[in-house]
Motif scaffolding. Sequence first.
Motif, mmCIF file in Angstrom:
data_model
loop_
_atom_site.group_PDB
_atom_site.id
_atom_site.type_symbol
_atom_site.label_atom_id
_atom_site.label_comp_id
_atom_site.label_asym_id
_atom_site.label_seq_id
_atom_site.Cartn_x
_atom_site.Cartn_y
_atom_site.Cartn_z
ATOM 1 N N PHE A 389 0.843 -1.202 0.000
ATOM 2 C CA PHE A 389 0.000 0.000 0.000
ATOM 3 C C PHE A 389 0.879 1.254 0.000
ATOM 4 N N GLN A 390 1.935 1.238 0.816
ATOM 5 C CA GLN A 390 2.853 2.372 0.867
ATOM 6 C C GLN A 390 3.532 2.579 -0.492
ATOM 7 N N ARG A 391 3.955 1.472 -1.100
ATOM 8 C CA ARG A 391 4.594 1.571 -2.418
ATOM 9 C C ARG A 391 3.643 2.170 -3.439
ATOM 10 N N ASP A 392 2.410 1.649 -3.464
ATOM 11 C CA ASP A 392 1.440 2.136 -4.445
ATOM 12 C C ASP A 392 1.112 3.605 -4.228
ATOM 13 N N THR A 393 1.062 4.016 -2.967
ATOM 14 C CA THR A 393 0.824 5.427 -2.652
ATOM 15 C C THR A 393 1.951 6.291 -3.215
ATOM 16 N N ALA A 394 3.186 5.854 -2.968
ATOM 17 C CA ALA A 394 4.344 6.603 -3.472
ATOM 18 C C ALA A 394 4.331 6.664 -4.996
ATOM 19 N N LEU A 395 3.996 5.559 -5.654
ATOM 20 C CA LEU A 395 3.970 5.524 -7.117
ATOM 21 C C LEU A 395 2.907 6.459 -7.680
ATOM 22 N N GLN A 396 1.757 6.522 -7.021
ATOM 23 C CA GLN A 396 0.700 7.429 -7.468
ATOM 24 C C GLN A 396 1.144 8.882 -7.383
ATOM 25 N N ILE A 397 1.841 9.209 -6.305
ATOM 26 C CA ILE A 397 2.337 10.578 -6.128
ATOM 27 C C ILE A 397 3.389 10.893 -7.190
ATOM 28 N N LEU A 398 4.281 9.949 -7.446
ATOM 29 C CA LEU A 398 5.306 10.151 -8.468
ATOM 30 C C LEU A 398 4.671 10.339 -9.836
ATOM 31 N N GLU A 399 3.681 9.534 -10.131
ATOM 32 C CA GLU A 399 3.005 9.618 -11.432
ATOM 33 C C GLU A 399 2.393 11.009 -11.639
ATOM 34 N N LYS A 400 1.894 11.580 -10.575
ATOM 35 C CA LYS A 400 1.209 12.870 -10.661
ATOM 36 C C LYS A 400 2.170 14.052 -10.709
ATOM 37 N N TYR A 401 3.284 13.961 -9.958
ATOM 38 C CA TYR A 401 4.134 15.144 -9.796
ATOM 39 C C TYR A 401 5.527 15.027 -10.423
ATOM 40 N N TYR A 402 5.922 13.830 -10.855
ATOM 41 C CA TYR A 402 7.299 13.669 -11.319
ATOM 42 C C TYR A 402 7.406 13.340 -12.801
ATOM 43 N N GLY A 404 8.011 13.982 -16.350
ATOM 44 C CA GLY A 404 8.689 15.108 -16.986
ATOM 45 C C GLY A 404 9.969 15.511 -16.292
ATOM 46 N N ILE A 405 10.123 15.127 -15.006
ATOM 47 C CA ILE A 405 11.376 15.477 -14.322
ATOM 48 C C ILE A 405 12.158 14.239 -13.872
ATOM 49 N N ALA A 406 11.518 13.059 -13.893
ATOM 50 C CA ALA A 406 12.218 11.851 -13.427
ATOM 51 C C ALA A 406 11.565 10.606 -14.008
ATOM 52 N N THR A 407 12.301 9.508 -13.938
ATOM 53 C CA THR A 407 11.774 8.197 -14.322
ATOM 54 C C THR A 407 12.055 7.220 -13.190
ATOM 55 N N TRP A 408 11.332 6.095 -13.187
ATOM 56 C CA TRP A 408 11.482 5.104 -12.135
ATOM 57 C C TRP A 408 10.881 3.783 -12.583
ATOM 58 N N LYS A 409 11.203 2.738 -11.868
ATOM 59 C CA LYS A 409 10.613 1.418 -12.100
ATOM 60 C C LYS A 409 9.861 0.988 -10.850
ATOM 61 N N GLN A 422 15.817 13.463 -14.789
ATOM 62 C CA GLN A 422 16.111 13.606 -16.211
ATOM 63 C C GLN A 422 17.237 14.607 -16.457
ATOM 64 N N GLU A 423 17.469 15.483 -15.485
ATOM 65 C CA GLU A 423 18.558 16.447 -15.604
ATOM 66 C C GLU A 423 19.472 16.314 -14.396
ATOM 67 N N ALA A 424 20.753 16.107 -14.652
ATOM 68 C CA ALA A 424 21.708 15.966 -13.555
ATOM 69 C C ALA A 424 21.840 17.280 -12.790
ATOM 70 N N ILE A 425 21.839 17.189 -11.459
ATOM 71 C CA ILE A 425 22.005 18.368 -10.612
ATOM 72 C C ILE A 425 22.962 18.027 -9.471
ATOM 73 N N SER A 452 24.952 11.837 -10.040
ATOM 74 C CA SER A 452 24.349 13.163 -9.876
ATOM 75 C C SER A 452 22.919 13.203 -10.412
ATOM 76 N N SER A 453 22.291 12.023 -10.489
ATOM 77 C CA SER A 453 20.947 12.013 -11.076
ATOM 78 C C SER A 453 19.966 11.057 -10.402
ATOM 79 N N HIS A 454 20.343 10.448 -9.266
ATOM 80 C CA HIS A 454 19.436 9.498 -8.608
ATOM 81 C C HIS A 454 19.139 9.904 -7.165
ATOM 82 N N ILE A 455 17.965 9.512 -6.719
ATOM 83 C CA ILE A 455 17.575 9.649 -5.319
ATOM 84 C C ILE A 455 16.934 8.333 -4.889
#
Length: 484
Positions: A389-402, A404-409, A422-425, A452-455
């Motif tokens: 449930f926690q994972r799915d919650t996090a994935l839903q948030i990522l889908e909505k707000y991330y 265009g700025i990040a990718t994930w599996k 998507q952009e190294a910082i 310089s591109s993962h969290i």
Amino acid sequence: MHQPDWKPNRSSQNPLHLQIYEYLKQKILNGEWTVGAKIPPQRILAQQLNVNRSTVVTALEDLAADGFISSKVGYGTFVANNTWSIISSGAAPDWKTYVESGVHESNQSIIQEINRSEFRPDIIRLGTGELSPKFLPTEKMKGIFQQNTAQELSLSYTEPKGSYSLRTAICDYLKRKGIETSPSSVLIVSGGLQALQLISLGLLQKGSVVFHESPSYVTSIHVFQSAGMNLFGVPMGEEGLKTELLPKIKRQHHAALLYTIPSFHNPTGHTMPEQRRKELLQVCSHERLPILEDDVYGDLWFEEPPPEPLKANDRQGLVLYMGSLSKTLGPGLRIGWLVGPEQVIDRLADIKMQTDYGSSTLSQFAAAHWLQSGLYDEHIFQLRKKLMFQRDTALQILEKYYRGIATWKTPAGGFYIWLKLQEAISMDKLFKRALKAGILINPGNIYDHKDSSHIRISYSYAEPAQLEKGLIRLAEIIGEMSSR
């Protein structure tokens, strides 16, 4: 110097700067801050003590006037003297030199900051690799010690390899994973970290090379490095560690050991498929390269279990298998195990007796009861649901707000989502900005200093509302940094 556990009393008749003066002076007089120790910067002290910077400046000026501290432009403020060193017939020990010459390497400064900040009550912990206290079976644990079976509890030392009852229970538990072993080939350790320490001390020569997946959790700790070992990262692909590279780089670097996390890898969350596991065993067998398999997340699968551990198909004694209850029952239990050839386990048990004379008998008693009674299986069944449930919650948030700025599996288990920007910082700047905003993250450069591109996002600790709040604000910070 750590976050102080003291704050000035605003209702006291004594001015704040005098309270701070007395507090800092006592730290020096008591020998807690020794001669040569660096005092935190004024700004940091003001934040820690929740006062204006001018208040701290006044207190420090009084300390300097009394000869306790001195400042040097560009270097900071240091303890200059204390009563002990004034009245003693000889010079005080130079503890600063002792600290700097210790064998064990210090954590990276960013890891130290993470460790301190995790205890801040106002922080949103998006990187913490442990279970939320709400997921820990605290009440059931209390019940174990209150039952009649607790009459069997002993407070004496256990035998060198640990409680026989617990080692037997672990053998039965491992059978369900396809691992056939006996109690004589099991060593109880105080968590997985101690297993790494024992291996470093007991099996590897100074200067040995340890292979690991790149990125890897093991680079964020200094267990191997402090024992004089050298780490070498082997690249990962979509299916995990690139086994085809091992023969060549082993010849180049003469590795003594390969450390791997095949199931729900930390930090990437990847799971090595069955065929790749077979290939890894074959290659390491041919190259005579021992494997240390870390399976602390193996029980935390969601839709389906991962492939059998490498150890389940090890017929040559090639694999040392490491497990733990820290990620399932609670990190405070400090119970893990190492499975391997008897001569190896005998050697490590001897070293363990020399270092701590055995893991807690209370924890071993509780762990054995959990595994033998069926309570562990019941707990894990419910825990998987909560984590999914926690994972799915996090994935839903990522889908909505991330987007265009990040990718994930999508991870199939464990604690982590490996977020690729998507952009190294600058990871250091991102970490500091997030922390200032009350968000604690684990940036990718603690698992690979070049990253310089993962969290590493953990969904195991923060509650859903905090996950959403923290991830939304983090997305804003990333967007602000990327647009510059």
